[in-house]
Design a protein around this motif. Structure first.
Motif, PDB file in Angstrom:
ATOM      1  N   LEU A  61      87.878 -79.887  40.112  1.00  0.00           N
ATOM      2  CA  LEU A  61      87.019 -80.347  39.018  1.00  0.00           C
ATOM      3  C   LEU A  61      87.772 -80.319  37.685  1.00  0.00           C
ATOM      4  O   LEU A  61      87.689 -81.264  36.892  1.00  0.00           O
ATOM      5  CB  LEU A  61      85.776 -79.467  38.943  1.00  0.00           C
ATOM      6  N   GLY A  62      88.514 -79.244  37.437  1.00  0.00           N
ATOM      7  CA  GLY A  62      89.254 -79.134  36.187  1.00  0.00           C
ATOM      8  C   GLY A  62      90.323 -80.194  36.050  1.00  0.00           C
ATOM      9  O   GLY A  62      90.476 -80.815  34.985  1.00  0.00           O
ATOM     10  N   ILE A  63      91.074 -80.427  37.119  1.00  0.00           N
ATOM     11  CA  ILE A  63      92.130 -81.439  37.079  1.00  0.00           C
ATOM     12  C   ILE A  63      91.528 -82.829  36.946  1.00  0.00           C
ATOM     13  O   ILE A  63      92.051 -83.681  36.209  1.00  0.00           O
ATOM     14  CB  ILE A  63      93.010 -81.332  38.344  1.00  0.00           C
ATOM     15  N   ALA A  64      90.419 -83.070  37.628  1.00  0.00           N
ATOM     16  CA  ALA A  64      89.744 -84.373  37.505  1.00  0.00           C
ATOM     17  C   ALA A  64      89.255 -84.605  36.086  1.00  0.00           C
ATOM     18  O   ALA A  64      89.325 -85.725  35.564  1.00  0.00           O
ATOM     19  CB  ALA A  64      88.585 -84.448  38.489  1.00  0.00           C
ATOM     20  N   ALA A  65      88.748 -83.542  35.439  1.00  0.00           N
ATOM     21  CA  ALA A  65      88.256 -83.674  34.067  1.00  0.00           C
ATOM     22  C   ALA A  65      89.373 -84.086  33.118  1.00  0.00           C
ATOM     23  O   ALA A  65      89.142 -84.824  32.151  1.00  0.00           O
ATOM     24  CB  ALA A  65      87.627 -82.358  33.609  1.00  0.00           C
ATOM     25  N   LEU A  66      90.592 -83.628  33.374  1.00  0.00           N
ATOM     26  CA  LEU A  66      91.725 -83.954  32.507  1.00  0.00           C
ATOM     27  C   LEU A  66      92.313 -85.325  32.796  1.00  0.00           C
ATOM     28  O   LEU A  66      92.993 -85.889  31.927  1.00  0.00           O
ATOM     29  CB  LEU A  66      92.824 -82.905  32.681  1.00  0.00           C
ATOM     30  N   THR A  67      92.052 -85.850  33.982  1.00  0.00           N
ATOM     31  CA  THR A  67      92.717 -87.095  34.384  1.00  0.00           C
ATOM     32  C   THR A  67      91.701 -88.217  34.572  1.00  0.00           C
ATOM     33  O   THR A  67      91.339 -88.893  33.615  1.00  0.00           O
ATOM     34  CB  THR A  67      93.531 -86.853  35.661  1.00  0.00           C
ATOM     35  N   VAL A  68      91.245 -88.424  35.781  1.00  0.00           N
ATOM     36  CA  VAL A  68      90.432 -89.598  36.084  1.00  0.00           C
ATOM     37  C   VAL A  68      89.113 -89.608  35.314  1.00  0.00           C
ATOM     38  O   VAL A  68      88.653 -90.668  34.859  1.00  0.00           O
ATOM     39  CB  VAL A  68      90.178 -89.689  37.609  1.00  0.00           C
ATOM     40  N   LEU A  69      88.485 -88.433  35.119  1.00  0.00           N
ATOM     41  CA  LEU A  69      87.209 -88.386  34.411  1.00  0.00           C
ATOM     42  C   LEU A  69      87.372 -88.550  32.903  1.00  0.00           C
ATOM     43  O   LEU A  69      86.377 -88.708  32.182  1.00  0.00           O
ATOM     44  CB  LEU A  69      86.483 -87.070  34.703  1.00  0.00           C
ATOM     45  N   ARG A  70      88.587 -88.512  32.430  1.00  0.00           N
ATOM     46  CA  ARG A  70      88.877 -88.781  31.025  1.00  0.00           C
ATOM     47  C   ARG A  70      89.433 -90.202  30.846  1.00  0.00           C
ATOM     48  O   ARG A  70      88.955 -90.978  30.015  1.00  0.00           O
ATOM     49  CB  ARG A  70      89.887 -87.753  30.501  1.00  0.00           C
ATOM     50  N   ILE A  71      90.427 -90.542  31.649  1.00  0.00           N
ATOM     51  CA  ILE A  71      91.162 -91.794  31.438  1.00  0.00           C
ATOM     52  C   ILE A  71      90.297 -93.016  31.738  1.00  0.00           C
ATOM     53  O   ILE A  71      90.246 -93.964  30.953  1.00  0.00           O
ATOM     54  CB  ILE A  71      92.438 -91.799  32.302  1.00  0.00           C
ATOM     55  N   VAL A  72      89.607 -92.999  32.885  1.00  0.00           N
ATOM     56  CA  VAL A  72      88.823 -94.177  33.281  1.00  0.00           C
ATOM     57  C   VAL A  72      87.685 -94.467  32.308  1.00  0.00           C
ATOM     58  O   VAL A  72      87.532 -95.610  31.851  1.00  0.00           O
ATOM     59  CB  VAL A  72      88.307 -94.014  34.727  1.00  0.00           C
ATOM     60  N   PRO A  73      86.831 -93.476  31.934  1.00  0.00           N
ATOM     61  CA  PRO A  73      85.768 -93.781  30.974  1.00  0.00           C
ATOM     62  C   PRO A  73      86.295 -94.283  29.624  1.00  0.00           C
ATOM     63  O   PRO A  73      85.722 -95.204  29.035  1.00  0.00           O
ATOM     64  CB  PRO A  73      85.036 -92.439  30.823  1.00  0.00           C
ATOM     65  N   VAL A  74      87.376 -93.670  29.129  1.00  0.00           N
ATOM     66  CA  VAL A  74      87.934 -94.108  27.847  1.00  0.00           C
ATOM     67  C   VAL A  74      88.449 -95.538  27.954  1.00  0.00           C
ATOM     68  O   VAL A  74      88.192 -96.381  27.081  1.00  0.00           O
ATOM     69  CB  VAL A  74      89.058 -93.153  27.397  1.00  0.00           C
ATOM     70  N   TYR A  75      89.152 -95.834  29.036  1.00  0.00           N
ATOM     71  CA  TYR A  75      89.710 -97.183  29.210  1.00  0.00           C
ATOM     72  C   TYR A  75      88.587 -98.223  29.278  1.00  0.00           C
ATOM     73  O   TYR A  75      88.656 -99.274  28.638  1.00  0.00           O
ATOM     74  CB  TYR A  75      90.559 -97.228  30.475  1.00  0.00           C
ATOM     75  N   LEU A  76      87.542 -97.910  30.039  1.00  0.00           N
ATOM     76  CA  LEU A  76      86.421 -98.844  30.171  1.00  0.00           C
ATOM     77  C   LEU A  76      85.668 -99.001  28.851  1.00  0.00           C
ATOM     78  O   LEU A  76      85.267-100.109  28.479  1.00  0.00           O
ATOM     79  CB  LEU A  76      85.455 -98.358  31.255  1.00  0.00           C
ATOM     80  N   ALA A  77      85.469 -97.894  28.133  1.00  0.00           N
ATOM     81  CA  ALA A  77      84.725 -97.956  26.871  1.00  0.00           C
ATOM     82  C   ALA A  77      85.456 -98.771  25.816  1.00  0.00           C
ATOM     83  O   ALA A  77      84.820 -99.369  24.938  1.00  0.00           O
ATOM     84  CB  ALA A  77      84.462 -96.546  26.355  1.00  0.00           C
ATOM     85  N   LEU A  78      86.785 -98.809  25.890  1.00  0.00           N
ATOM     86  CA  LEU A  78      87.580 -99.514  24.878  1.00  0.00           C
ATOM     87  C   LEU A  78      87.917-100.943  25.272  1.00  0.00           C
ATOM     88  O   LEU A  78      88.656-101.623  24.544  1.00  0.00           O
ATOM     89  CB  LEU A  78      88.865 -98.729  24.589  1.00  0.00           C
TER      90      LEU A  78
END
Length: 404
Positions: free
Chosen positions: A307-324
């Motif tokens: 969960l911690g590693i996912a929060a730093l990677t895919v759960l951060r990068i994908v939402p930011v990329y999609l939102a922008l």
């Protein structure tokens, strides 16, 4: 007392060589984490075990109140410094798109976990903070606009997520023992409303009085600096007396203060509160190091590590990329904003508050998730920042007239 004296000694020693250490990517935050872990491993760790006491909660909340107030007033050039549309996407689209999957992933990995606990953990591991890797905002290989957006997000995301965190703790079954989402809302909403009232009134009145006194020559730069340290504490205390949440009040106080100040507080007036908040942040990193030792008693919980590693990677990068998407940021810059999302003081304080408020295994799980996420961020963003800047930043950065 010995542990506290050692921490003070390390901070004093760091102050003599802070510039030299920063050039080799060793921040004060990293040094205090190491100090805390050494003390935790070599002593009875009185500071670590003191976190789960009633006396620790107001101290941690006061530190968070000060940090949130500083975050709210320090963004230069208006509330979003010319990046309103893009900042809204980061704060109001990307962040919820990170919190929701993080909550669902927590429930999937640990099915016995309640929705409230999973949401609280998501609120702990998602908010980003540039404090542990402040060198990023000076690295000219990273486009100035990317650094600017990261500064804005770092300033506001923890204050925006705070009411959600309060609701999550209430739903999780803290000392109020809410039995349903409706009960949690019934308890959390009045607390947030009282916080908003106390924070906005105190911030507005303090700013207007500062304006009047400054125009008439009644105040000095020093007296204004002192007031900026005490105003968030006043907002915190008044909100608590009214039954509201203190650190939410401090964040709203900062927003109201900035809105009502003529030309905003200048760098000279912010110097003292900046220094005090910096010292408070170093203290929290030391406490984090002591607390990190406690998770060793739980052994290796792979679900929380994932969960911690996912929060730093895919759960951060994908939402930011999609939102922008559909903004004028290029693909490389969107990816860079997503990758550069370090965790820091906000996660530490939220995690320690949850550890204090919750009981038993769920408290330990929250502390474990916070510890894994922040430690992984220190390694990934601290030591990997230069590589990230080299691979995704500008290869031949142009000189800039001023830094952000």
């Amino acid at each position: 007392m010995t542990s506290a004296l050692i921490a003070i000694l390390v901070i004093v020693g760091w102050s003599f060589v802070a510039g030299g250490l920063s050039r080799v990517r060793i921040s004060g935050a990293l040094l205090m984490v190491i100090t805390g872990m050494v003390i935790g491993l070599t002593t009875s760790n009185p500071i670590g075990y003191a976190l789960d006491t009633d006396d620790a909660e107001p101290a941690v909340e006061l530190i968070l109140a000060l940090l949130l107030f500083v975050d709210a007033i320090e963004v230069r050039g208006g509330y979003f410094a010319g990046e309103r549309r893009t900042s809204f996407r980061l704060l109001l689209i990307a962040m919820p798109l990170s919190i929701a999957p993080a909550t669902l992933l927590g429930l999937a990995l640990l099915p016995t976990m309640s929705v409230g606990v999973a949401l609280a953990i998501a609120c702990v591991v998602i908010p980003m903070d540039l404090t542990p890797v402040s060198s990023l905002v000076r690295d000219q290989r990273i486009p100035s606009r990317v650094r600017h957006l990261l500064n804005i997000e770092s300033g506001y995301n923890d204050g925006i997520i705070a009411p959600v965190f309060i609701f999550a703790l209430t739903l999780a079954g803290d000392h109020k023992h809410a039995s349903s989402p409706a009960d949690a809302l019934e308890q959390a909403v009045p607390s947030a409303l009282w916080a908003a009232l106390a924070g906005s009134v105190i911030g507005f009145v303090a700013a207007r009085l500062t304006n009047i006194s400054a125009r008439r020559g009644l105040a000095t730069e020093q007296s204004i600096r002192i007031s900026l340290v005490l105003i968030p504490i006043l907002a915190y205390g008044c909100s608590v007396q009214l039954g509201g949440n203190g650190f939410v009040a401090a964040f709203i106080c900062g927003i109201a203060y900035k809105a009502a100040r003529e030309d905003g507080p200048g760098d000279e007036q912010l110097r003292l509160v900046d220094d005090v908040s910096g010292l408070a942040a170093l203290t929290m990193w030391f406490v984090f190091g002591c607390a990190a030792v406690l998770v060793f008693e739980l052994g290796f919980v792979w679900q929380l590590v994932v969960l911690g590693i996912a929060a730093l990677t895919v759960l951060r990068i994908v939402p930011v990329y999609l939102a922008l998407l559909r903004t004028d940021l290029g693909r490389r810059d969107r990816l860079l904003v997503g990758v550069l999302g370090p965790r820091g003081t906000a996660s530490i304080v939220f995690g320690q508050l949850a550890f204090n408020e919750l009981d038993g295994l769920v408290a330990d799980q929250t502390l474990y998730a916070m510890t894994v996420t922040v430690l992984a961020s220190v390694l990934f963003h601290g030591f990997g920042a230069a590589l990230i800047a080299h691979r995704l930043g500008r290869r031949n950065p142009a000189p800039e007239l001023k830094s952000d």
